[in-house]
Motif scaffolding. Structure first.
Motif, PDB file in Angstrom:
ATOM      1  N   ILE A  36       0.691  -1.273   0.003  1.00  0.00           N
ATOM      2  CA  ILE A  36       0.109  -0.047   0.019  1.00  0.00           C
ATOM      3  C   ILE A  36       0.761   1.262   0.163  1.00  0.00           C
ATOM      4  O   ILE A  36       0.431   2.209  -0.821  1.00  0.00           O
ATOM      5  CB  ILE A  36      -1.077  -0.081   1.167  1.00  0.00           C
ATOM      6  N   MET A  37       2.019   1.250   0.825  1.00  0.00           N
ATOM      7  CA  MET A  37       3.040   2.243   0.717  1.00  0.00           C
ATOM      8  C   MET A  37       3.382   2.435  -0.659  1.00  0.00           C
ATOM      9  O   MET A  37       3.593   3.618  -1.155  1.00  0.00           O
ATOM     10  CB  MET A  37       3.805   2.013   1.934  1.00  0.00           C
ATOM     11  N   LEU A  38       4.048   1.552  -1.191  1.00  0.00           N
ATOM     12  CA  LEU A  38       4.409   1.636  -2.592  1.00  0.00           C
ATOM     13  C   LEU A  38       3.486   2.199  -3.434  1.00  0.00           C
ATOM     14  O   LEU A  38       3.838   3.147  -4.226  1.00  0.00           O
ATOM     15  CB  LEU A  38       5.073   0.154  -2.982  1.00  0.00           C
TER      16      LEU A  38
ATOM     17  N   VAL B 171       3.985   5.690  -5.621  1.00  0.00           N
ATOM     18  CA  VAL B 171       4.072   5.855  -7.142  1.00  0.00           C
ATOM     19  C   VAL B 171       3.053   6.683  -7.625  1.00  0.00           C
ATOM     20  O   VAL B 171       3.076   7.383  -8.550  1.00  0.00           O
ATOM     21  CB  VAL B 171       3.886   4.572  -7.619  1.00  0.00           C
ATOM     22  N   ALA B 172       1.738   6.826  -6.989  1.00  0.00           N
ATOM     23  CA  ALA B 172       0.709   7.594  -7.254  1.00  0.00           C
ATOM     24  C   ALA B 172       0.330   9.004  -6.850  1.00  0.00           C
ATOM     25  O   ALA B 172      -0.614   9.725  -7.422  1.00  0.00           O
ATOM     26  CB  ALA B 172      -0.572   6.793  -6.977  1.00  0.00           C
TER      27      ALA B 172
ATOM     28  N   TRP C 179     -12.477   9.864 -12.939  1.00  0.00           N
ATOM     29  CA  TRP C 179     -11.771   9.009 -13.963  1.00  0.00           C
ATOM     30  C   TRP C 179     -10.427   8.303 -13.632  1.00  0.00           C
ATOM     31  O   TRP C 179     -10.408   7.383 -14.390  1.00  0.00           O
ATOM     32  CB  TRP C 179     -11.520  10.062 -15.178  1.00  0.00           C
ATOM     33  N   PHE C 180      -9.883   8.469 -12.253  1.00  0.00           N
ATOM     34  CA  PHE C 180      -8.600   7.711 -12.006  1.00  0.00           C
ATOM     35  C   PHE C 180      -8.898   7.388 -10.595  1.00  0.00           C
ATOM     36  O   PHE C 180      -8.022   7.927  -9.764  1.00  0.00           O
ATOM     37  CB  PHE C 180      -7.637   9.063 -12.180  1.00  0.00           C
ATOM     38  N   VAL C 181      -9.968   6.598 -10.275  1.00  0.00           N
ATOM     39  CA  VAL C 181     -10.095   6.047  -9.150  1.00  0.00           C
ATOM     40  C   VAL C 181      -9.156   5.263  -8.518  1.00  0.00           C
ATOM     41  O   VAL C 181      -8.942   5.454  -7.151  1.00  0.00           O
ATOM     42  CB  VAL C 181     -11.766   5.445  -8.858  1.00  0.00           C
ATOM     43  N   ASN C 182      -8.466   4.468  -9.109  1.00  0.00           N
ATOM     44  CA  ASN C 182      -7.483   3.708  -8.696  1.00  0.00           C
ATOM     45  C   ASN C 182      -6.213   4.577  -7.951  1.00  0.00           C
ATOM     46  O   ASN C 182      -5.597   4.227  -7.210  1.00  0.00           O
ATOM     47  CB  ASN C 182      -6.914   2.687  -9.558  1.00  0.00           C
ATOM     48  N   THR C 183      -5.983   5.630  -8.705  1.00  0.00           N
ATOM     49  CA  THR C 183      -5.092   6.561  -8.422  1.00  0.00           C
ATOM     50  C   THR C 183      -5.422   7.098  -6.889  1.00  0.00           C
ATOM     51  O   THR C 183      -4.748   7.221  -6.099  1.00  0.00           O
ATOM     52  CB  THR C 183      -4.651   7.816  -9.229  1.00  0.00           C
TER      53      THR C 183
END
Length: 250
Positions: A184-186, A190-191, A206-210
């Protein structure tokens, strides 16, 4: 985590398991590599197409079957036809999780194992008073935008209660949050820069995973969510004399 799932199922080689929400088949391939027969279902056509290609590429056509099916509607599957059932972060997408669990109970053989690898969260009345409001708002947005209606109901203890109401016994909840914190920290690192840009432009929808990647680490730090492995058993059938009929799983 997939090895942990295999150990949780505790099935003999050749046993048949239901992968409810198989995606493109990565978990199914891992378990098939350990000797299980996997029947995967998913509601996304492209997932099934990609899964079949992955299965073919890795030579597991005899060990894995995948098909388009909604885990709310398992009517085409026979009673007591699986030695194990599992979800890997997919039950959160259910609109009626208790109905889904009842279906899993029906298709499991007596003595069979269910393993749910999902998130649950702290009850609203137990939230720390100083938890940031923007974090709570973001969590609501992620649930809605990522189509995770069940996640809102998965407060601490809810999955256990649902399983017991459906007839399962020997329910065990294992908190694996510490195991996934590094991942999760990684994701969050990255995001983070893309997230700032997305938020500035108002493109979170539009970028819910981010958004989920960045906020997921904050959630873990506040201990609002847990990552849990919930396992349970379908009771063995009683015989007329009140005893228990022995049945080897797998």
């Amino acid at each position: 985590m997939e090895d942990h799932l295999f150990d949780s199922l505790n099935l003999q080689p050749g046993a048949t398991v239901l992968d409810a929400g198989c995606g493109v088949g990565h978990v199914a391939l891992h378990l098939a590599g350990k000797g299980l027969q996997v029947y995967g279902i998913d509601v996304v056509k492209n997932h099934i197409r990609w899964a079949r290609q992955c299965i073919k590429d890795q030579g597991f056509e005899k060990s894995i079957t995948v098909r388009l099916m909604d885990y709310h509607h398992l009517e085409e599957l026979q009673d007591e036809s699986f030695s194990g059932v599992y979800t890997m972060e997919t039950l959160v997408h259910a609109t009626d999780p208790e109905k889904v669990l009842a279906g899993f109970f029906r298709v499991l053989k007596p003595g069979g194992t269910i393993a749910l690898y999902e998130y649950d969260h702290i009850k609203p009345y137990a939230l720390p008073k100083d938890v940031p409001k923007d974090l709570l708002e973001s969590l609501e947005q992620v649930n809605r935008r990522a189509s995770m209606p069940a996640n809102e109901s998965f407060e601490f203890g809810v999955l256990q209660s649902m399983l017991e109401r459906c007839g399962f016994q020997d329910v065990v909840v294992e908190d694996l949050s510490e195991n996934i914190k590094p991942m999760i920290m990684l994701f969050s690192i990255v995001a983070y820069v893309p997230f700032l840009l997305i938020r500035l432009l108002g493109l979170q929808a539009w970028f819910v995973n981010t958004q989920a990647a960045v906020q997921g680490y904050r959630v873990m730090k506040w201990r609002l969510w847990r990552y849990v492995a919930v396992t349970a058993k379908k009771p063995m059938k009683k015989v007329s004399d009140g005893g228990i009929r022995e049945r080897k799983i797998g």
